[in-house]
Write an enzyme that holds these catalytic residues in place. Structure first.
Site, PDB file in Angstrom:
ATOM      1  N   GLU A 172       0.830  -1.208   0.000  1.00  0.00           N
ATOM      2  CA  GLU A 172       0.000   0.000   0.000  1.00  0.00           C
ATOM      3  C   GLU A 172       0.867   1.262   0.000  1.00  0.00           C
ATOM      4  OE1 GLU A 172      -2.238  -1.529   3.341  1.00  0.00           O
ATOM      5  OE2 GLU A 172      -4.091  -1.406   2.186  1.00  0.00           O
ATOM      6  N   GLU A 186      -3.022  -9.958   3.475  1.00  0.00           N
ATOM      7  CA  GLU A 186      -3.742  -9.741   4.735  1.00  0.00           C
ATOM      8  C   GLU A 186      -4.745 -10.848   5.058  1.00  0.00           C
ATOM      9  OE1 GLU A 186      -3.084  -7.431   2.492  1.00  0.00           O
ATOM     10  OE2 GLU A 186      -2.603  -5.501   3.423  1.00  0.00           O
TER      11      GLU A 186
HETATM   12  N1  3HC Z   1       4.852  -7.374  11.659  1.00  0.00           N
HETATM   13  C1  3HC Z   1       5.562  -7.712  12.758  1.00  0.00           C
HETATM   14  N2  3HC Z   1       6.541  -8.647  12.745  1.00  0.00           N
HETATM   15  C2  3HC Z   1       6.800  -9.243  11.575  1.00  0.00           C
HETATM   16  C3  3HC Z   1       6.100  -8.933  10.398  1.00  0.00           C
HETATM   17  C4  3HC Z   1       5.091  -7.955  10.466  1.00  0.00           C
HETATM   18  N3  3HC Z   1       4.405  -7.574   9.392  1.00  0.00           N
HETATM   19  N4  3HC Z   1       6.584  -9.706   9.396  1.00  0.00           N
HETATM   20  C5  3HC Z   1       7.564 -10.463   9.933  1.00  0.00           C
HETATM   21  N5  3HC Z   1       7.691 -10.175  11.254  1.00  0.00           N
HETATM   22  C6  3HC Z   1       8.675 -10.730  12.200  1.00  0.00           C
HETATM   23  C7  3HC Z   1       8.507 -12.203  12.430  1.00  0.00           C
HETATM   24  O1  3HC Z   1       7.580 -12.470  13.457  1.00  0.00           O
HETATM   25  C8  3HC Z   1       9.916 -12.624  12.795  1.00  0.00           C
HETATM   26  O2  3HC Z   1      10.110 -12.277  14.143  1.00  0.00           O
HETATM   27  P1  3HC Z   1      11.045 -13.184  15.106  1.00  0.00           P
HETATM   28  O3  3HC Z   1      12.389 -13.183  14.466  1.00  0.00           O
HETATM   29  O4  3HC Z   1      10.968 -12.498  16.418  1.00  0.00           O
HETATM   30  O5  3HC Z   1      10.422 -14.542  15.122  1.00  0.00           O
HETATM   31  C9  3HC Z   1      10.783 -11.713  11.949  1.00  0.00           C
HETATM   32  O6  3HC Z   1       9.948 -10.608  11.592  1.00  0.00           O
HETATM   33  C10 3HC Z   1      11.295 -12.347  10.663  1.00  0.00           C
HETATM   34  O7  3HC Z   1      10.185 -12.895   9.964  1.00  0.00           O
HETATM   35  P2  3HC Z   1      10.248 -14.333   9.254  1.00  0.00           P
HETATM   36  O8  3HC Z   1      10.899 -15.323  10.165  1.00  0.00           O
HETATM   37  O9  3HC Z   1       8.901 -14.623   8.742  1.00  0.00           O
HETATM   38  O10 3HC Z   1      11.271 -14.005   8.068  1.00  0.00           O
HETATM   39  P3  3HC Z   1      11.305 -14.563   6.594  1.00  0.00           P
HETATM   40  O11 3HC Z   1      12.475 -13.942   5.987  1.00  0.00           O
HETATM   41  O12 3HC Z   1      11.157 -16.047   6.597  1.00  0.00           O
HETATM   42  O13 3HC Z   1       9.963 -13.988   5.882  1.00  0.00           O
HETATM   43  C11 3HC Z   1       8.340 -12.318   5.244  1.00  0.00           C
HETATM   44  C12 3HC Z   1       9.818 -12.627   5.662  1.00  0.00           C
HETATM   45  C13 3HC Z   1       8.022 -12.975   3.918  1.00  0.00           C
HETATM   46  C14 3HC Z   1       8.205 -10.830   5.147  1.00  0.00           C
HETATM   47  C15 3HC Z   1       7.391 -12.876   6.323  1.00  0.00           C
HETATM   48  O14 3HC Z   1       7.838 -12.463   7.593  1.00  0.00           O
HETATM   49  C16 3HC Z   1       5.958 -12.452   6.173  1.00  0.00           C
HETATM   50  O15 3HC Z   1       5.238 -13.004   5.386  1.00  0.00           O
HETATM   51  N6  3HC Z   1       5.523 -11.465   6.988  1.00  0.00           N
HETATM   52  C17 3HC Z   1       4.152 -11.042   7.059  1.00  0.00           C
HETATM   53  C18 3HC Z   1       3.695 -10.317   5.828  1.00  0.00           C
HETATM   54  C19 3HC Z   1       2.265  -9.865   5.996  1.00  0.00           C
HETATM   55  O16 3HC Z   1       1.384 -10.625   6.282  1.00  0.00           O
HETATM   56  N7  3HC Z   1       2.035  -8.562   5.799  1.00  0.00           N
HETATM   57  C20 3HC Z   1       0.756  -7.995   5.957  1.00  0.00           C
HETATM   58  C21 3HC Z   1       0.601  -7.462   7.328  1.00  0.00           C
HETATM   59  S1  3HC Z   1      -1.027  -6.835   7.633  1.00  0.00           S
HETATM   60  C22 3HC Z   1      -1.047  -5.327   6.887  1.00  0.00           C
HETATM   61  O17 3HC Z   1      -0.060  -4.920   6.347  1.00  0.00           O
HETATM   62  C23 3HC Z   1      -2.313  -4.572   6.984  1.00  0.00           C
HETATM   63  C24 3HC Z   1      -2.302  -3.351   6.167  1.00  0.00           C
HETATM   64  O18 3HC Z   1      -3.122  -3.532   5.041  1.00  0.00           O
HETATM   65  C25 3HC Z   1      -2.766  -2.158   6.925  1.00  0.00           C
END
Ligand code: 3HC
Ligand code: NAI
Length: 708
Positions: A109, A129
């Protein structure tokens, strides 16, 4: 600027760098920091355009998901990202978003609020999401259709899969792929566009007209089938549809309303619990992150049956050469034939190319001897389930394997310590319990024996990631975590049919609860003979006078082993479609009569409570006994290995949502009716319920004790 967002200048181009490790989530301070930096750049007469880029491995992984947990628990009022994004878009100087790693959710976004997007070839963009039970909350559902077109926006917002840089370019979501250094390319691009009027995605309406309404109907249909029980995908479709009917601002208002409804739903809390749970299971209190790991370059698998073949595929898929050993040429040919067929299916379905298949096949070396086992870094045993055979095999490999080789058993029921006792190196022995089909199922239970070395556990957890598995550490009890809990769950499913529910009622009720399949269908699929054999082997452990399920054994005595013989609890046609079987119904009635069980009407509520609370109670027992590290570990086992609905967060999370007091009261009712041998409440459950606490509280306490 702030610590999280830095502003620098490369001659006439301002560079805004987001630096919020590990994934540049939009934590408090980040959106504000970006806006301040862009405003400062706007006021700097030397600046012609702005580049926004992420430090570290990624652009922005989205909103900070932990902030959502704070909002829904009442700890924090809801803030919204949208005003910041509108401010970015209203910058008088062109803003170029430079994407590497991922631009996901709020990150996507943010990128769409820029006037242009450039991207590294390996990057991905997406609106995932819905996987957290929410929808885009900062105009993603309104901007994406304006950039990519409505059909693709529906798909991306409702199903959450990210897309590649190349696809993003084709769809005009991004403007250019930058080979080579991203910042250099982005700055050059910014100079090219600096003097042009900056396009605003919120004003681009050309892709919103003449939209085929069947896009929404088809997507809703698919969401109802593939995302059963989840409101978020449907809400995402509603929001994208609104972009075709309402002005941008009104569309954003509707999106915000739907976002909020989703965020405060139990489904979203459950899915967020699962998201963090998948990451928590990697953290093992007594094994620090810095524990050294063995390098795994070569593997060997013993047995090319159902499991051995699938396990070998996992190694080949990860690019690790793997020997597969069998006892007869026939078994070896059959096993390798199945591997080849599985790969060929994937090629046919377009999952990967023939060249990839060929490469994987060359990594697999089929043989009848132990040649080359002395070079393996890990040997995984997947022979028949029997202690004598397993000990014999472990004795053999102990004599051949190099000292630093991990010896793993895929046993599903046997004592890992006893298997280890057949070797002179119990510290190198561990359970690697894969789930069938092993090349598909994500779960790996890593079973810690009493002597298993910490390095061996750390290596197993890291290896699981390379094999694209979710590994959960389990203690060495019979059935470990998953199968130990499944015993009481299956037991109650069978008791219920003896007491009066039909096979279809039990299956359908639990399917409607959200399970991928009803328990009696699962038994038919796995093969009733498997449990029959195990029950015979463990007959000596049965307590006299304690009720045991009888129907499955009676079906087996009739040669009805489930799907593989065309009949089990249900009948199966040539396409393996299930049909009711009046003969089974009669058999069940006869079994009940012989056992003196009075048949009665059974409600759906009782079916759910008996099966689910039997599962939860056993989970609480093994948790209290220390065979799982945390309640969430149990949840992750069930979500990834047993078809438990993700939007219910796992059995222990489900129990928390019901309320442990209520769960305990119901278990006590069942105990009064069916006896303490079957229903004695888990001491941990009793303790938590009495204190008004939850399994989540238990996990928090465990975590704080571990860090103290
Ligand atoms: N918020 C908070 N923490 C997050 C995060 C997020 N969006 N994404 C990842 N983290 C944290 C993980 O919990 C992890 O923490 P830890 O080391 O303490 O366990 C650390 O970051 C590393 O994450 P991964 O182990 O998952 O790392 P990878 O490299 O394997 O993957 C990634 C990276 C593909 C970015 C994966 O973390 C991911 O898919 N994250 C979530 C993405 C997501 O769902 N985004 C949408 C969020 S909702 C949103 O944005 C709403 C909006 O529309 C307003
Ligand atoms: P299977 O019967 O399909 O395969 C076992 C294979 O091992 C056979 O092909 C047999 O020829 C071979 N074998 C026996 N002795 C051998 C030896 N000394 N050297 C080499 N090969 C030998 O059995 P399956 O289902 O693959 O089970 C294997 C193990 O995995 C068992 O311990 C089982 O409990 C466990 N398991 C099974 C699951 C399932 O769903 N089938 C799930 C998880 C674990």
């Amino acid at each position: 600027m702030s610590e999280l967002v830095k502003l620098t200048r490369l001659e006439d181009i301002a560079v805004v760098t987001i630096d919020n490790p590990p994934v540049n989530a939009l934590s408090p301070g980040v959106p504000e920091g970006i806006v301040q930096a862009i405003e400062a750049a706007a006021h700097d007469p030397a600046v012609k355009a702005v580049v926004v880029i992420g430090a570290g491995s990624t652009f922005i992984a989205g909103a900070d998901i932990r902030e959502f947990q704070k909002m829904t628990s009442g700890e924090k009022p809801r803030g919204t990202l949208l005003p910041a994004l509108l401010a970015i878009e209203d910058s008088p100087k062109p803003v170029v978003m430079a994407i590497h790693g991922q631009a996901l959710g709020g990150g996507m976004e943010v990128s769409m609020a820029g006037h242009y997007r450039v991207i590294a070839p390996s990057a991905q963009v997406g609106q995932p999401e819905v996987k957290l039970g929410i929808i885009p909350g900062a105009a993603g559902t309104q901007r994406l259709p304006r950039l990519a077109g409505v059909a693709k926006a529906v798909e991306m917002c409702a199903f959450g899969e990210p897309i590649s840089a190349q696809e993003a370019l084709t769809l005009a979501i991004v403007d250019r792929i930058i080979d080579g250094d991203l910042l250099t390319g982005a700055v050059a691009f910014a100079r090219e566009v600096a003097d042009r009027p900056a396009p605003k995605s919120r004003q681009r309406n050309e892709k919103l007209s003449n939209v085929d309404p069947s896009i929404f109907a088809i997507a809703r249909d698919t969401a109802r089938k593939t995302k059963r029980g989840q409101p978020a995908p449907l809400a995402a479709i509603d929001a994208v549809e609104a972009s075709t009917k309402l002005p941008f601002e009104e569309g954003c208002k509707l999106e915000a309303k739907l976002f909020s409804e989703c965020l405060y739903s139990i489904q979203s809390k459950a899915l967020i619990h699962a998201f963090f749970g998948e990451r928590t299971v990697n953290k093992i209190p007594d094994i620090p992150k810095a524990t050294p790991v063995y390098e795994i370059r070569r593997a060997a698998v013993i047995g090319a049956g159902t499991m051995g073949g699938g396990i070998a595929m996992n190694y080949a898929n990860a690019g690790i050469p793997v020997i597969v050993k069998e006892t007869t040429q026939e078994a070896l040919d059959r096993g390798i034939g199945i591997i080849r067929k599985n790969y060929a299916n994937s090629v046919q379905k377009g999952r990967f190319s023939q060249a990839v298949m060929d490469e994987r096949m060359t990594l697999i070396t089929p043989q009848l001897s132990y040649d080359g086992f002395d070079q393996a870094d890990i040997i995984v045993e997947a022979v028949f389930e029997g202690m004598a055979l397993k000990k014999q095999v472990f004795g053999q490999i102990d004599a051949i394997a190099k000292p630093a080789c991990i010896l793993a058993s895929n046993t599903s029921t046997l004592d890992v310590d006893e298997i280890a006792s057949a070797t002179k190196r119990p510290e190198m022995v561990i359970g690697h319990h894969f789930f069938s089909p092993a090349n598909v199922m994500r779960l790996l239970e890593v079973v810690r024996g009493k002597a298993t070395g910490k390095e061996v556990i750390a290596t197993s957890m890291a290896l699981a990631k390379r094999l694209k598995k979710v590994a959960v550490l389990a203690g060495n009890c019979r059935g470990f975590i998953g199968n130990r809990m499944l015993g009481p769950y299956f037991r109650e499913a069978q008791f219920l049919i003896e007491e009066g529910a039909s096979v279809e009622e039990v299956n359908q009720t639990l399917y409607d609860f959200g399970w991928a399949m009803g328990p009696l269908s699962v038994s038919d699929l796995a093969g009733l003979d498997v449990g029959w054999r195990i029950r015979k082997e463990f007959k000596h452990l049965e307590k006299p006078g304690v009720r045991i399920p009888r129907v499955a054994d009676r079906l087996c005595e009739l040669g009805r082993f489930g799907q593989k013989t065309g009949r089990g609890f249900l009948k199966y046609d040539a396409e393996r479609r299930p049909l009711p079987d009046p003969e089974t119904a009669a058999l069940i009635e006869a079994v009940a009569r012989e056992a003196g069980i009075e048949r009665r009407n059974i409600t759906r509520e009782e079916i759910v409570d008996r099966c689910l609370f039997a599962l939860v109670n056993e989970g609480a027992k093994l948790l209290g006994e220390g065979f799982a590290l945390r309640a969430v570990d149990i949840d992750i086992v069930y979500l990834n290995g047993y078809g438990f609905p993700a939007w219910r967060g796992g059995p222990m999370f489900y129990a928390d949502t019901v309320g442990l007091g209520k769960v305990l009261a119901r278990i006590q009712e069942f105990e009064a009716r069916h006896g303490s041998d079957l229903w004695s409440p888990a001491p941990l459950l009793q303790r938590l319920a009495q204190d008004g606490r939850t399994f989540a509280d238990f996990d928090r306490q465990t975590a704080s004790q571990a860090s103290a």
